[in-house]
Scaffold this active site. Structure first.
Site, PDB file in Angstrom:
ATOM      1  N   ASP A 152      50.642  72.119  84.637  1.00  0.00           N
ATOM      2  CA  ASP A 152      51.227  73.358  84.539  1.00  0.00           C
ATOM      3  C   ASP A 152      51.261  74.620  84.445  1.00  0.00           C
ATOM      4  O   ASP A 152      51.770  75.532  84.829  1.00  0.00           O
ATOM      5  CB  ASP A 152      52.473  73.168  83.254  1.00  0.00           C
ATOM      6  CG  ASP A 152      53.709  72.270  83.432  1.00  0.00           C
ATOM      7  OD1 ASP A 152      54.058  71.691  84.513  1.00  0.00           O
ATOM      8  OD2 ASP A 152      54.459  72.150  82.610  1.00  0.00           O
ATOM      9  N   CYS A 219      74.262  67.728  91.402  1.00  0.00           N
ATOM     10  CA  CYS A 219      73.949  68.806  90.543  1.00  0.00           C
ATOM     11  C   CYS A 219      75.018  69.299  89.994  1.00  0.00           C
ATOM     12  O   CYS A 219      76.026  69.937  90.539  1.00  0.00           O
ATOM     13  CB  CYS A 219      73.031  69.778  91.231  1.00  0.00           C
ATOM     14  SG  CYS A 219      72.801  71.276  90.131  1.00  0.00           S
TER      15      CYS A 219
HETATM   16  C1  B12 Z   1      58.790  76.911  86.086  1.00  0.00           C
HETATM   17  C2  B12 Z   1      59.085  75.203  86.364  1.00  0.00           C
HETATM   18  C3  B12 Z   1      60.259  74.667  86.170  1.00  0.00           C
HETATM   19  C4  B12 Z   1      61.491  75.601  86.093  1.00  0.00           C
HETATM   20  C5  B12 Z   1      61.830  75.806  87.583  1.00  0.00           C
HETATM   21  C6  B12 Z   1      61.925  74.703  88.339  1.00  0.00           C
HETATM   22  C7  B12 Z   1      61.698  75.062  89.998  1.00  0.00           C
HETATM   23  N1  B12 Z   1      62.220  74.113  90.905  1.00  0.00           N
HETATM   24  O1  B12 Z   1      61.003  75.887  90.279  1.00  0.00           O
HETATM   25  C8  B12 Z   1      62.470  74.547  85.495  1.00  0.00           C
HETATM   26  C9  B12 Z   1      62.524  74.805  83.945  1.00  0.00           C
HETATM   27  C10 B12 Z   1      63.927  74.665  85.881  1.00  0.00           C
HETATM   28  C11 B12 Z   1      61.643  73.070  85.888  1.00  0.00           C
HETATM   29  C12 B12 Z   1      62.706  72.055  85.871  1.00  0.00           C
HETATM   30  C13 B12 Z   1      62.052  70.856  85.979  1.00  0.00           C
HETATM   31  N2  B12 Z   1      60.577  70.614  86.120  1.00  0.00           N
HETATM   32 CO1  B12 Z   1      59.319  71.888  86.376  1.00  0.00          CO
HETATM   33  N3  B12 Z   1      57.932  73.213  86.279  1.00  0.00           N
HETATM   34  C14 B12 Z   1      57.763  74.423  86.539  1.00  0.00           C
HETATM   35  C15 B12 Z   1      56.478  74.735  87.049  1.00  0.00           C
HETATM   36  C16 B12 Z   1      55.845  75.316  85.651  1.00  0.00           C
HETATM   37  C17 B12 Z   1      56.445  76.034  87.895  1.00  0.00           C
HETATM   38  C18 B12 Z   1      57.143  75.738  89.370  1.00  0.00           C
HETATM   39  C19 B12 Z   1      57.328  76.993  90.461  1.00  0.00           C
HETATM   40  O2  B12 Z   1      56.663  77.545  90.208  1.00  0.00           O
HETATM   41  N4  B12 Z   1      58.461  77.299  90.534  1.00  0.00           N
HETATM   42  C20 B12 Z   1      58.719  78.419  91.412  1.00  0.00           C
HETATM   43  C21 B12 Z   1      59.359  78.043  92.498  1.00  0.00           C
HETATM   44  C22 B12 Z   1      59.809  79.118  93.614  1.00  0.00           C
HETATM   45  O3  B12 Z   1      58.926  76.881  93.119  1.00  0.00           O
HETATM   46  P1  B12 Z   1      59.599  75.676  94.065  1.00  0.00           P
HETATM   47  O4  B12 Z   1      60.919  75.537  93.692  1.00  0.00           O
HETATM   48  O5  B12 Z   1      58.733  74.600  93.905  1.00  0.00           O
HETATM   49  O6  B12 Z   1      59.543  76.827  95.465  1.00  0.00           O
HETATM   50  C23 B12 Z   1      59.477  76.108  96.374  1.00  0.00           C
HETATM   51  C24 B12 Z   1      60.766  76.147  97.262  1.00  0.00           C
HETATM   52  O7  B12 Z   1      61.950  76.596  96.414  1.00  0.00           O
HETATM   53  C25 B12 Z   1      60.686  76.821  98.379  1.00  0.00           C
HETATM   54  N5  B12 Z   1      61.708  77.750  98.505  1.00  0.00           N
HETATM   55  C26 B12 Z   1      61.860  79.119  97.734  1.00  0.00           C
HETATM   56  N6  B12 Z   1      62.847  79.603  98.324  1.00  0.00           N
HETATM   57  C27 B12 Z   1      63.381  79.017  99.410  1.00  0.00           C
HETATM   58  C28 B12 Z   1      64.364  79.265 100.117  1.00  0.00           C
HETATM   59  C29 B12 Z   1      64.644  78.440 101.315  1.00  0.00           C
HETATM   60  C30 B12 Z   1      65.720  78.748 101.999  1.00  0.00           C
HETATM   61  C31 B12 Z   1      63.911  77.177 101.373  1.00  0.00           C
HETATM   62  C32 B12 Z   1      64.170  76.410 102.336  1.00  0.00           C
HETATM   63  C33 B12 Z   1      62.790  76.994 100.301  1.00  0.00           C
HETATM   64  C34 B12 Z   1      62.535  77.975  99.668  1.00  0.00           C
HETATM   65  O8  B12 Z   1      59.348  77.396  98.346  1.00  0.00           O
HETATM   66  C35 B12 Z   1      58.882  77.539  97.276  1.00  0.00           C
HETATM   67  C36 B12 Z   1      57.407  78.292  96.849  1.00  0.00           C
HETATM   68  O9  B12 Z   1      57.711  79.700  97.177  1.00  0.00           O
HETATM   69  C37 B12 Z   1      55.772  73.651  87.718  1.00  0.00           C
HETATM   70  C38 B12 Z   1      54.342  73.647  87.246  1.00  0.00           C
HETATM   71  C39 B12 Z   1      53.555  74.530  88.281  1.00  0.00           C
HETATM   72  N7  B12 Z   1      52.817  75.067  87.806  1.00  0.00           N
HETATM   73  O10 B12 Z   1      53.828  74.455  89.339  1.00  0.00           O
HETATM   74  C40 B12 Z   1      56.770  72.263  86.787  1.00  0.00           C
HETATM   75  C41 B12 Z   1      56.842  71.214  87.619  1.00  0.00           C
HETATM   76  C42 B12 Z   1      57.498  71.706  89.097  1.00  0.00           C
HETATM   77  N8  B12 Z   1      58.119  70.527  86.854  1.00  0.00           N
HETATM   78  C43 B12 Z   1      58.260  69.163  87.016  1.00  0.00           C
HETATM   79  C44 B12 Z   1      59.183  68.720  86.222  1.00  0.00           C
HETATM   80  C45 B12 Z   1      58.948  67.121  86.127  1.00  0.00           C
HETATM   81  C46 B12 Z   1      60.499  69.184  86.123  1.00  0.00           C
HETATM   82  C47 B12 Z   1      61.787  68.393  85.875  1.00  0.00           C
HETATM   83  C48 B12 Z   1      61.900  67.050  86.565  1.00  0.00           C
HETATM   84  C49 B12 Z   1      61.759  68.292  84.407  1.00  0.00           C
HETATM   85  C50 B12 Z   1      63.214  67.677  83.924  1.00  0.00           C
HETATM   86  N9  B12 Z   1      63.347  66.363  83.977  1.00  0.00           N
HETATM   87  O11 B12 Z   1      63.995  68.401  83.332  1.00  0.00           O
HETATM   88  C51 B12 Z   1      62.779  69.483  86.205  1.00  0.00           C
HETATM   89  C52 B12 Z   1      63.224  69.551  87.695  1.00  0.00           C
HETATM   90  C53 B12 Z   1      64.112  70.259  88.150  1.00  0.00           C
HETATM   91  C54 B12 Z   1      63.978  70.740  89.593  1.00  0.00           C
HETATM   92  N10 B12 Z   1      64.892  70.266  90.360  1.00  0.00           N
HETATM   93  O12 B12 Z   1      63.128  71.282  90.039  1.00  0.00           O
HETATM   94  C55 B12 Z   1      56.955  68.888  87.950  1.00  0.00           C
HETATM   95  C56 B12 Z   1      57.433  68.286  89.240  1.00  0.00           C
HETATM   96  C57 B12 Z   1      56.523  66.876  89.553  1.00  0.00           C
HETATM   97  C58 B12 Z   1      57.556  66.515  90.899  1.00  0.00           C
HETATM   98  N11 B12 Z   1      57.560  65.412  91.124  1.00  0.00           N
HETATM   99  O13 B12 Z   1      57.663  67.383  91.813  1.00  0.00           O
HETATM  100  C59 B12 Z   1      55.749  70.015  87.781  1.00  0.00           C
HETATM  101  C60 B12 Z   1      55.101  70.216  89.097  1.00  0.00           C
HETATM  102  C61 B12 Z   1      55.232  69.884  86.430  1.00  0.00           C
HETATM  103  C62 B12 Z   1      53.920  68.884  86.449  1.00  0.00           C
HETATM  104  N12 B12 Z   1      52.770  69.283  86.375  1.00  0.00           N
HETATM  105  O14 B12 Z   1      54.146  67.741  86.914  1.00  0.00           O
HETATM  106  N13 B12 Z   1      60.501  73.324  85.818  1.00  0.00           N
HETATM  107  S1  SF4 Z   2      70.689  68.197  88.866  1.00  0.00           S
HETATM  108 FE1  SF4 Z   2      70.817  70.377  89.019  1.00  0.00          FE
HETATM  109  S2  SF4 Z   2      70.785  71.152  86.736  1.00  0.00           S
HETATM  110 FE2  SF4 Z   2      69.914  68.942  86.891  1.00  0.00          FE
HETATM  111  S3  SF4 Z   2      67.667  69.266  87.215  1.00  0.00           S
HETATM  112 FE3  SF4 Z   2      68.489  68.980  89.191  1.00  0.00          FE
HETATM  113  S4  SF4 Z   2      68.745  71.044  89.678  1.00  0.00           S
HETATM  114 FE4  SF4 Z   2      68.519  71.120  87.606  1.00  0.00          FE
END
Ligand code: B12
Ligand code: SF4
Ligand code: SF4
Length: 375
Positions: A152, A219
């Site tokens: 993380d 969602c």
């Molecule tokens: C911050 C964070 C969160 C935040 C933001 C989540 C997010 N989606 O970004 C919050 C608090 C919401 C969160 C929630 C959860 N998290 Co979290 N989180 C993190 C953390 C620390 C950083 C993630 C990050 O950098 N996000 C930034 C965004 C930009 O990244 P991304 O969404 O993956 O982005 C890519 C895509 O969105 C895409 N993208 C971006 N813009 C666009 C636009 C278009 C058009 C398209 C097609 C794509 C696209 O490219 C992006 C990269 O630039 C990581 C650990 C780590 N250091 O990586 C754990 C991590 C991702 N989380 C994890 C988990 C388990 C969860 C939860 C399941 C926990 C829970 N049950 O509540 C939820 C899942 C929610 C979800 N649907 O993602 C795990 C995921 C494991 C897995 N199997 O994927 C991680 C990897 C932690 C770990 N070490 O295991 N998390």
């Molecule tokens: S269902 Fe929606 S609110 Fe719940 S973890 Fe996934 S993206 Fe977030």
């Protein structure tokens, strides 16, 4: 001396010995997904998670590229471990069992904080690789750190490297999904200065979401604004874990986020519960991921009235500490409001006078909501 071609196999075996189900190696590249990150930050989709804005001395966003945050890294070893346990999905709990209870997400009810459980295994892997490779010319001592482990906390987007290490594809819900194991996976990453030969690196896993859009439809807050794109500010996981202070009141044209939080008190699993790839997800025998007593469907009164000492005792070594006592109590009070159950009225009246302003504000909202329900 270990030959280049053997390194990948050695690493995979050592990862299995350390207790990981999956392991892969990604090269360091500026993958397309990483290039979307600056726009994601510019759009403020990360909300109050200011650490995601971290920049290096040159002013570049650290998470946008390993060249910005760890220029010494040459390869990324990504490991994954299954944390699924034999408990119902949040979407499957019968209403009679859910009544008056909160929901703590699957990853957080564990005996041990996953950060510790995964890091322990990464360190074991690191040390066996260190022993195996230190005597070879792949890792001369003068090159500085050879391995650095993160769960993380590393300044990089773990899921992007997981994809290119072949662990799984990034689903429309933004989670990494493995074809055999589903998405109940924790990721652990070791950055290494070791140049692991390109031919030994796995191919990215193919995207198997196809035409499915179940996660987007399910969602409750419409946080998945486009396939694979999450607005964290709307995500219940963010709201219940990361958001400090009050949960924002509804904006123009949007539903009330508090109402949409339902009975979630810590994290949210809905977009994974509904994913067809989790339908037959295997469960782990690992002791540390089994639920602590009382944390599956916890009673809302218990959480809402919790005092600092009990909070410290109950959640010692648990990721739930991250919400802090105020956040957890706030979430439980909101869930009471969403239950519509009038039995909570006397408690909510008392909590609306609570010394903690955030709890009191949420209780006022919840009281109004419960009282507005038809008897
Ligand atoms: C911050 C964070 C969160 C935040 C933001 C989540 C997010 N989606 O970004 C919050 C608090 C919401 C969160 C929630 C959860 N998290 Co979290 N989180 C993190 C953390 C620390 C950083 C993630 C990050 O950098 N996000 C930034 C965004 C930009 O990244 P991304 O969404 O993956 O982005 C890519 C895509 O969105 C895409 N993208 C971006 N813009 C666009 C636009 C278009 C058009 C398209 C097609 C794509 C696209 O490219 C992006 C990269 O630039 C990581 C650990 C780590 N250091 O990586 C754990 C991590 C991702 N989380 C994890 C988990 C388990 C969860 C939860 C399941 C926990 C829970 N049950 O509540 C939820 C899942 C929610 C979800 N649907 O993602 C795990 C995921 C494991 C897995 N199997 O994927 C991680 C990897 C932690 C770990 N070490 O295991 N998390
Ligand atoms: S269902 Fe929606 S609110 Fe719940 S973890 Fe996934 S993206 Fe977030
Ligand atoms: S629910 Fe469907 S679209 Fe969403 S991640 Fe799973 S397979 Fe992909």
């Amino acid at each position: 001396m270990i030959l280049s071609a053997d390194i990948s196999a050695t690493i995979h075996q050592a990862a299995r010995d350390a207790g990981f189900e999956l392991c892969g190696i990604a090269p360091v590249r500026n993958f397309g997904e990483l290039q979307l990150f600056p726009d994601w930050i510019a759009a403020n989709r990360h909300g109050e998670m200011k650490y995601m804005e971290a920049r290096n001395q040159a002013g570049d966003l650290k998470r946008a590229s390993l060249a910005n945050s760890a220029p010494w890294a040459r390869s990324v070893i990504v490991c994954a471990i299954n944390y699924n346990t034999a408990q119902p999905y949040s979407t499957q709990v019968p209403p009679t069992e859910a009544a008056g209870k909160g929901w703590i997400s699957r990853y957080a009810w564990s005996q041990e904080d996953y950060h510790d459980a995964v890091l322990r295994r990464l360190r074991q892997l690191e040390s066996s690789l260190g022993d195996l490779l230190s005597s070879t010319d792949h890792c001369p001592p003068a090159t500085g750190p050879c391995f650095r482990s993160y769960v993380d906390t590393g300044p990089f987007i773990e899921r992007v490297y997981a994809k290119y290490a072949g662990i799984g594809w990034i689903g429309k819900n933004t989670c990494v999904i493995n074809q055999k194991l589903g998405s109940w996976l924790f990721l652990g990453v070791i950055l290494t200065s070791l140049e692991i030969p390109a031919e030994a690196a796995a191919l990215p896993a193919p995207d198997r979401c196809g035409t499915c859009t179940r996660c987007i439809a399910a969602c409750p807050t419409q946080a998945i604004v486009a396939p694979g794109e999450l607005d964290a500010r709307l995500c219940i996981s963010y709201l219940t874990i990361e958001k400090r202070g009050d949960i924002p009141q509804p904006e123009e044209g949007r539903k009330d986020l508090r109402a949409e939080m339902g009975r979630h008190v810590f994290g949210c699993d809905i977009c994974q519960d509904v994913c067809p790839w989790n339908r037959k997800a295997p469960v782990t025998p690992a002791e540390e991921f089994q639920p602590r007593e009382g944390l599956v469907n916890p009673p809302l009164e218990w959480l809402a009235e919790m005092q600092p000492e009990e909070f410290r005792e109950t959640f010692r070594g648990s990721p739930i500490r991250r919400a802090k006592l105020t956040g957890l109590r706030r979430n439980a009070v909101i869930a009471m409001g969403n239950s519509g159950d009038k039995k909570f009225v006397p408690l909510l009246k008392r909590l609306s006078q609570d010394d903690d302003r955030i709890v009191a504000n949420s209780a006022e909202w919840a009281l109004e909501r419960v009282e507005a329900q038809d008897s």
